[in-house]
Design an enzyme around this catalytic site. Structure first.
Site, PDB file in Angstrom:
ATOM      1  N   HIS A 147      24.983  44.732  45.382  1.00  0.00           N
ATOM      2  CA  HIS A 147      25.313  44.401  44.416  1.00  0.00           C
ATOM      3  C   HIS A 147      25.958  45.534  43.303  1.00  0.00           C
ATOM      4  CE1 HIS A 147      21.795  46.734  43.389  1.00  0.00           C
ATOM      5  NE2 HIS A 147      21.159  45.849  44.213  1.00  0.00           N
ATOM      6  N   LYS A 171      42.432  44.029  45.531  1.00  0.00           N
ATOM      7  CA  LYS A 171      43.294  43.290  46.054  1.00  0.00           C
ATOM      8  C   LYS A 171      43.619  43.609  47.766  1.00  0.00           C
ATOM      9  CE  LYS A 171      45.790  42.645  41.650  1.00  0.00           C
ATOM     10  NZ  LYS A 171      47.007  43.151  41.129  1.00  0.00           N
TER      11      LYS A 171
END
Ligand code: COA
Length: 168
Positions: free
Chosen positions: A126, A114
């Site tokens: 990745h 966040k």
């Protein structure tokens, strides 16, 4: 008046969503209330986008990914399959996220926390995790997990400083 959008009947579009022109929205895409989708956006199967997001022009998503609420993704960014982006995060223009390794195996895109800020032109490898309240400087190559509350930049990205006094 929007022109030539292709929107699947199996997509779930929330209330007060604005969609520009020349967008492709596949099956099982979900877009939360009050989100804005600009022009030439492609959202492949099972892209989930929260409420109050801003998805700028020419953003592409490979699908099977989850974007939280109040997320901005600026133009030309690529959202890899399997990515998760936490609430209140800001993805600057031309950010590239990766899914495959060099053996073409699908590892899955990064898990992004966040209130993360990802600078222009970053490449995110990745399978990595990026903690909450992180700042990634422009043009960085992010190839390892980034803890919360830190600024990293460079190629490859390295720790620069703690953000603890700046975070919300
Ligand atoms: C990472 C960042 C937040 C650091 O900001 P800052 O703390 O104010 O850092 P400074 O500008 O004081 O730079 C400190 C040093 O790091 C270097 N530096 C800063 N950002 C860098 C980056 N992204 N890559 C490589 N080096 C960088 C500076 O050249 C400087 O080096 P020096 O001490 O040798 O002169 C900022 O540079 C950045 O990249 N912001 C993202 C901007 C962006 O993408 N905006 C998009 C808007 S749409």
């Amino acid at each position: 008046m929007p022109l030539q959008n292709i929107i699947s009947e199996k997509a779930k579009i929330g209330k007060n969503v604005q969609i520009g022109s020349f967008c492709i929205i596949d099956d099982d895409v979900e877009i939360g209330d009050n989100t804005i989708i600009k022009n030439y956006v492609e959202l492949r199967k099972a892209t989930i986008i929260g409420e109050n997001c801003y998805i700028d022009s020419r953003v592409s998503s490979s699908g099977n990914c989850v974007i939280g609420n109040n997320v901005t993704i600026r133009y030309d960014s690529i959202i890899a399959r399997g990515i998760k982006i936490g609430d209140n995060s800001y993805i600057c223009p031309k950010v590239m996220t990766n899914n495959l390794n060099t053996d073409h195996q699908q590892i899955g895109g990064a898990q992004i926390g966040k209130n993360v800020f990802i600078g222009t032109g970053c490449v995110i490898q990745h399978g990595i995790t990026i903690g909450d309240n992180t700042i990634l400087g422009s043009m960085s190559f992010i190839n390892k997990d980034i803890p919360s509350d830190e600024t990293w930049f460079g190629n490859p990205a390295k720790f620069q400083k703690s953000n603890s006094k700046k975070t919300k």
